[in-house]
Scaffold this motif. Structure first.
Motif, PDB file in Angstrom:
ATOM      1  N   LYS A  21       0.835  -1.205   0.000  1.00 17.60           N
ATOM      2  CA  LYS A  21       0.000   0.000   0.000  1.00 17.60           C
ATOM      3  C   LYS A  21       0.870   1.255   0.000  1.00 17.60           C
ATOM      4  O   LYS A  21       0.585   2.237  -0.702  1.00 17.60           O
ATOM      5  CB  LYS A  21      -0.919  -0.006   1.221  1.00 17.60           C
ATOM      6  CG  LYS A  21      -1.918   1.141   1.239  1.00 17.60           C
ATOM      7  CD  LYS A  21      -2.876   1.013   2.415  1.00 17.60           C
ATOM      8  CE  LYS A  21      -3.911   2.130   2.408  1.00 17.60           C
ATOM      9  NZ  LYS A  21      -4.863   1.982   3.545  1.00 17.60           N
ATOM     10  N   THR A  22       1.948   1.229   0.791  1.00 17.88           N
ATOM     11  CA  THR A  22       2.871   2.366   0.844  1.00 17.88           C
ATOM     12  C   THR A  22       3.484   2.619  -0.529  1.00 17.88           C
ATOM     13  O   THR A  22       3.584   3.770  -0.991  1.00 17.88           O
ATOM     14  CB  THR A  22       3.996   2.101   1.862  1.00 17.88           C
ATOM     15  OG1 THR A  22       3.424   1.966   3.158  1.00 17.88           O
ATOM     16  CG2 THR A  22       5.009   3.240   1.869  1.00 17.88           C
ATOM     17  N   ASP A  50       3.004  -1.787 -12.606  1.00 21.46           N
ATOM     18  CA  ASP A  50       1.982  -2.781 -12.967  1.00 21.46           C
ATOM     19  C   ASP A  50       1.962  -3.945 -11.985  1.00 21.46           C
ATOM     20  O   ASP A  50       0.882  -4.386 -11.550  1.00 21.46           O
ATOM     21  CB  ASP A  50       2.229  -3.311 -14.383  1.00 21.46           C
ATOM     22  CG  ASP A  50       1.950  -2.272 -15.452  1.00 21.46           C
ATOM     23  OD1 ASP A  50       1.235  -1.291 -15.149  1.00 21.46           O
ATOM     24  OD2 ASP A  50       2.446  -2.428 -16.580  1.00 21.46           O
ATOM     25  N   ASP A  51       3.152  -4.447 -11.617  1.00 18.85           N
ATOM     26  CA  ASP A  51       3.209  -5.586 -10.691  1.00 18.85           C
ATOM     27  C   ASP A  51       2.628  -5.230  -9.330  1.00 18.85           C
ATOM     28  O   ASP A  51       1.883  -6.018  -8.736  1.00 18.85           O
ATOM     29  CB  ASP A  51       4.660  -6.065 -10.531  1.00 18.85           C
ATOM     30  CG  ASP A  51       5.151  -6.838 -11.744  1.00 18.85           C
ATOM     31  OD1 ASP A  51       4.301  -7.314 -12.527  1.00 18.85           O
ATOM     32  OD2 ASP A  51       6.381  -6.965 -11.911  1.00 18.85           O
ATOM     33  N   LEU A  52       2.955  -4.050  -8.826  1.00  5.18           N
ATOM     34  CA  LEU A  52       2.472  -3.673  -7.500  1.00  5.18           C
ATOM     35  C   LEU A  52       0.965  -3.424  -7.492  1.00  5.18           C
ATOM     36  O   LEU A  52       0.277  -3.761  -6.526  1.00  5.18           O
ATOM     37  CB  LEU A  52       3.215  -2.437  -6.994  1.00  5.18           C
ATOM     38  CG  LEU A  52       4.624  -2.700  -6.449  1.00  5.18           C
ATOM     39  CD1 LEU A  52       5.270  -1.420  -5.971  1.00  5.18           C
ATOM     40  CD2 LEU A  52       4.583  -3.708  -5.302  1.00  5.18           C
ATOM     41  N   HIS A  53       0.450  -2.880  -8.579  1.00  2.00           N
ATOM     42  CA  HIS A  53      -0.989  -2.639  -8.630  1.00  2.00           C
ATOM     43  C   HIS A  53      -1.780  -3.938  -8.741  1.00  2.00           C
ATOM     44  O   HIS A  53      -2.996  -3.955  -8.486  1.00  2.00           O
ATOM     45  CB  HIS A  53      -1.340  -1.711  -9.804  1.00  2.00           C
ATOM     46  CG  HIS A  53      -1.221  -0.256  -9.462  1.00  2.00           C
ATOM     47  ND1 HIS A  53      -0.172   0.532  -9.863  1.00  2.00           N
ATOM     48  CD2 HIS A  53      -2.016   0.566  -8.712  1.00  2.00           C
ATOM     49  CE1 HIS A  53      -0.327   1.765  -9.408  1.00  2.00           C
ATOM     50  NE2 HIS A  53      -1.431   1.811  -8.704  1.00  2.00           N
ATOM     51  N   ASN A  54      -1.112  -5.020  -9.104  1.00  2.00           N
ATOM     52  CA  ASN A  54      -1.794  -6.310  -9.223  1.00  2.00           C
ATOM     53  C   ASN A  54      -1.728  -7.132  -7.947  1.00  2.00           C
ATOM     54  O   ASN A  54      -2.268  -8.250  -7.889  1.00  2.00           O
ATOM     55  CB  ASN A  54      -1.186  -7.123 -10.375  1.00  2.00           C
ATOM     56  CG  ASN A  54      -1.591  -6.577 -11.739  1.00  2.00           C
ATOM     57  OD1 ASN A  54      -2.685  -6.037 -11.892  1.00  2.00           O
ATOM     58  ND2 ASN A  54      -0.711  -6.701 -12.720  1.00  2.00           N
ATOM     59  N   ILE A  55      -1.085  -6.593  -6.910  1.00  2.00           N
ATOM     60  CA  ILE A  55      -1.045  -7.298  -5.625  1.00  2.00           C
ATOM     61  C   ILE A  55      -2.398  -7.171  -4.937  1.00  2.00           C
ATOM     62  O   ILE A  55      -2.896  -6.064  -4.710  1.00  2.00           O
ATOM     63  CB  ILE A  55       0.076  -6.725  -4.730  1.00  2.00           C
ATOM     64  CG1 ILE A  55       1.446  -7.043  -5.351  1.00  2.00           C
ATOM     65  CG2 ILE A  55      -0.019  -7.294  -3.319  1.00  2.00           C
ATOM     66  CD1 ILE A  55       2.615  -6.412  -4.608  1.00  2.00           C
ATOM     67  N   ALA A  56      -2.998  -8.301  -4.608  1.00  2.00           N
ATOM     68  CA  ALA A  56      -4.351  -8.300  -4.032  1.00  2.00           C
ATOM     69  C   ALA A  56      -4.365  -7.770  -2.600  1.00  2.00           C
ATOM     70  O   ALA A  56      -5.223  -6.960  -2.227  1.00  2.00           O
ATOM     71  CB  ALA A  56      -4.930  -9.720  -4.077  1.00  2.00           C
ATOM     72  N   GLU A  58      -2.955  -5.414  -0.205  1.00  2.00           N
ATOM     73  CA  GLU A  58      -2.119  -4.217  -0.145  1.00  2.00           C
ATOM     74  C   GLU A  58      -1.438  -4.029   1.203  1.00  2.00           C
ATOM     75  O   GLU A  58      -0.493  -3.252   1.317  1.00  2.00           O
ATOM     76  CB  GLU A  58      -2.959  -2.977  -0.474  1.00  2.00           C
ATOM     77  CG  GLU A  58      -3.436  -2.923  -1.911  1.00  2.00           C
ATOM     78  CD  GLU A  58      -4.094  -1.597  -2.242  1.00  2.00           C
ATOM     79  OE1 GLU A  58      -4.248  -0.755  -1.330  1.00  2.00           O
ATOM     80  OE2 GLU A  58      -4.474  -1.403  -3.414  1.00  2.00           O
ATOM     81  N   THR A  59      -1.893  -4.742   2.232  1.00  2.00           N
ATOM     82  CA  THR A  59      -1.257  -4.604   3.547  1.00  2.00           C
ATOM     83  C   THR A  59      -0.034  -5.521   3.681  1.00  2.00           C
ATOM     84  O   THR A  59       0.708  -5.418   4.659  1.00  2.00           O
ATOM     85  CB  THR A  59      -2.258  -4.937   4.668  1.00  2.00           C
ATOM     86  OG1 THR A  59      -2.703  -6.294   4.519  1.00  2.00           O
ATOM     87  CG2 THR A  59      -3.457  -3.987   4.619  1.00  2.00           C
ATOM     88  N   ALA A  63       8.408  -7.885   1.036  1.00  2.00           N
ATOM     89  CA  ALA A  63       9.222  -9.101   1.134  1.00  2.00           C
ATOM     90  C   ALA A  63       8.468 -10.317   0.619  1.00  2.00           C
ATOM     91  O   ALA A  63       9.070 -11.246   0.073  1.00  2.00           O
ATOM     92  CB  ALA A  63       9.660  -9.327   2.576  1.00  2.00           C
ATOM     93  N   GLN A  64       7.145 -10.296   0.758  1.00  2.00           N
ATOM     94  CA  GLN A  64       6.329 -11.420   0.290  1.00  2.00           C
ATOM     95  C   GLN A  64       6.240 -11.460  -1.233  1.00  2.00           C
ATOM     96  O   GLN A  64       5.778 -12.450  -1.795  1.00  2.00           O
ATOM     97  CB  GLN A  64       4.923 -11.325   0.892  1.00  2.00           C
ATOM     98  CG  GLN A  64       4.878 -11.478   2.395  1.00  2.00           C
ATOM     99  CD  GLN A  64       3.472 -11.319   2.929  1.00  2.00           C
ATOM    100  OE1 GLN A  64       3.161 -10.416   3.700  1.00  2.00           O
ATOM    101  NE2 GLN A  64       2.583 -12.200   2.499  1.00  2.00           N
ATOM    102  N   HIS A  65       6.679 -10.389  -1.884  1.00  2.00           N
ATOM    103  CA  HIS A  65       6.555 -10.303  -3.344  1.00  2.00           C
ATOM    104  C   HIS A  65       7.923 -10.082  -3.995  1.00  2.00           C
ATOM    105  O   HIS A  65       8.010  -9.542  -5.098  1.00  2.00           O
ATOM    106  CB  HIS A  65       5.609  -9.159  -3.710  1.00  2.00           C
ATOM    107  CG  HIS A  65       4.318  -9.196  -2.951  1.00  2.00           C
ATOM    108  ND1 HIS A  65       3.312 -10.091  -3.234  1.00  2.00           N
ATOM    109  CD2 HIS A  65       3.894  -8.458  -1.884  1.00  2.00           C
ATOM    110  CE1 HIS A  65       2.305  -9.899  -2.392  1.00  2.00           C
ATOM    111  NE2 HIS A  65       2.629  -8.908  -1.568  1.00  2.00           N
ATOM    112  N   SER A  66       8.970 -10.524  -3.297  1.00  2.00           N
ATOM    113  CA  SER A  66      10.327 -10.286  -3.797  1.00  2.00           C
ATOM    114  C   SER A  66      10.581 -10.962  -5.148  1.00  2.00           C
ATOM    115  O   SER A  66      11.503 -10.566  -5.875  1.00  2.00           O
ATOM    116  CB  SER A  66      11.363 -10.757  -2.775  1.00  2.00           C
ATOM    117  OG  SER A  66      11.184 -12.139  -2.493  1.00  2.00           O
ATOM    118  N   HIS A  67       9.773 -11.986  -5.478  1.00  2.00           N
ATOM    119  CA  HIS A  67       9.932 -12.647  -6.786  1.00  2.00           C
ATOM    120  C   HIS A  67       9.585 -11.708  -7.941  1.00  2.00           C
ATOM    121  O   HIS A  67       9.915 -11.989  -9.095  1.00  2.00           O
ATOM    122  CB  HIS A  67       9.056 -13.902  -6.853  1.00  2.00           C
ATOM    123  CG  HIS A  67       7.588 -13.631  -6.711  1.00  2.00           C
ATOM    124  ND1 HIS A  67       7.007 -13.326  -5.494  1.00  2.00           N
ATOM    125  CD2 HIS A  67       6.590 -13.585  -7.639  1.00  2.00           C
ATOM    126  CE1 HIS A  67       5.707 -13.130  -5.667  1.00  2.00           C
ATOM    127  NE2 HIS A  67       5.431 -13.271  -6.953  1.00  2.00           N
TER     128      HIS A  67
END
Length: 219
Positions: A21-22, A50-56, A58-59, A63-67
């Motif tokens: 979210k940040t 684009d990748d960050l906006h597709n994260i369901a 937001e909280t 680190a959980q999306h480092s891939h």
């Protein structure tokens, strides 16, 4: 002015414990295609918008999306042309910059690098641009330079601007008082002139012949 004078720090790098979210809020405030993630001055990579906006969730922490991290960077000695290649290959408008110790310094912004490039003598020098086309196996940079200089021209720059299968186009930046003679010699060496030029006598002659033939066929 040196290109390193354009290194920015306006957008602060994120850390892996930052929330998605940040990061999305930063994207909302800045026209950036990527955000940089740094831990103790070491760059870990960049998240694309684009990748960050597709994260369901937001909280969740980044680190959980480092891939999803993409890694690209420049250093203090990276040339302007090399920077353009990095911008293009990574579809980005922002490049992290590292110092000699591989520590994060800041970032380059595409608009600033373009502005810097436009102040280079290559762009400011009064000159003519000429685009030539030939088989890749037949064209020669040294031959082109010799053609320009043998006709009292000064070759300020030259680059491969297009390539399709076995055909290439080369763009020249030339200082000359007589572009006609250079074009005439290029044609003698079987280079096709792609760019359009005022007072191109060869092109005007071809047009006149075509007009004459058209009128003859209409009789």
């Amino acid at each position: 002015m040196n290109i390193t004078d354009y290194i920015l720090n306006e957008i602060k790098p994120l850390q892996l414990n930052s929330s998605a979210k940040t990061a999305i809020k930063v994207f909302d405030n800045f026209p950036a295609s990527h955000l940089i993630v740094v831990e103790k001055k070491v760059i870990l990579g960049c998240f694309s918008q684009d990748d960050l906006h597709n994260i369901a969730n937001e909280t969740s922490e980044l680190a959980q999306h480092s891939h999803l991290l993409n890694f690209f960077s420049a250093n203090e000695k990276t040339s302007v042309l090399a920077l353009f290649k990095i911008f293009s290959e990574n579809d980005t408008n922002l490049i992290p910059v590292l110092n000699v110790d591989k520590e994060y310094m800041g970032y380059y912004q595409l608009s600033d690098v373009l502005e810097f490039f436009c102040t280079e003598p290559f762009m400011l020098e009064k000159s003519e641009n000429l685009v030539l086309e030939k088989l890749e196996s037949a064209y020669s940079m040294s031959e082109i330079a010799q053609i320009v200089e043998s006709n009292n021209g000064k070759l300020l720059g030259m680059y491969l601007s297009k390539k399709e299968q076995d055909i290439v186009q080369v763009t020249l930046n030339i200082r000359t008082e007589d572009l006609q003679e250079i074009m005439h010699t290029c044609r003698r060496y079987n280079y096709k002139i792609i760019s359009m030029h005022e007072n191109d006598l060869y092109a005007e002659d071809l047009k006149s012949r075509a007009d004459y033939l058209r009128k003859y066929l209409e009789i």
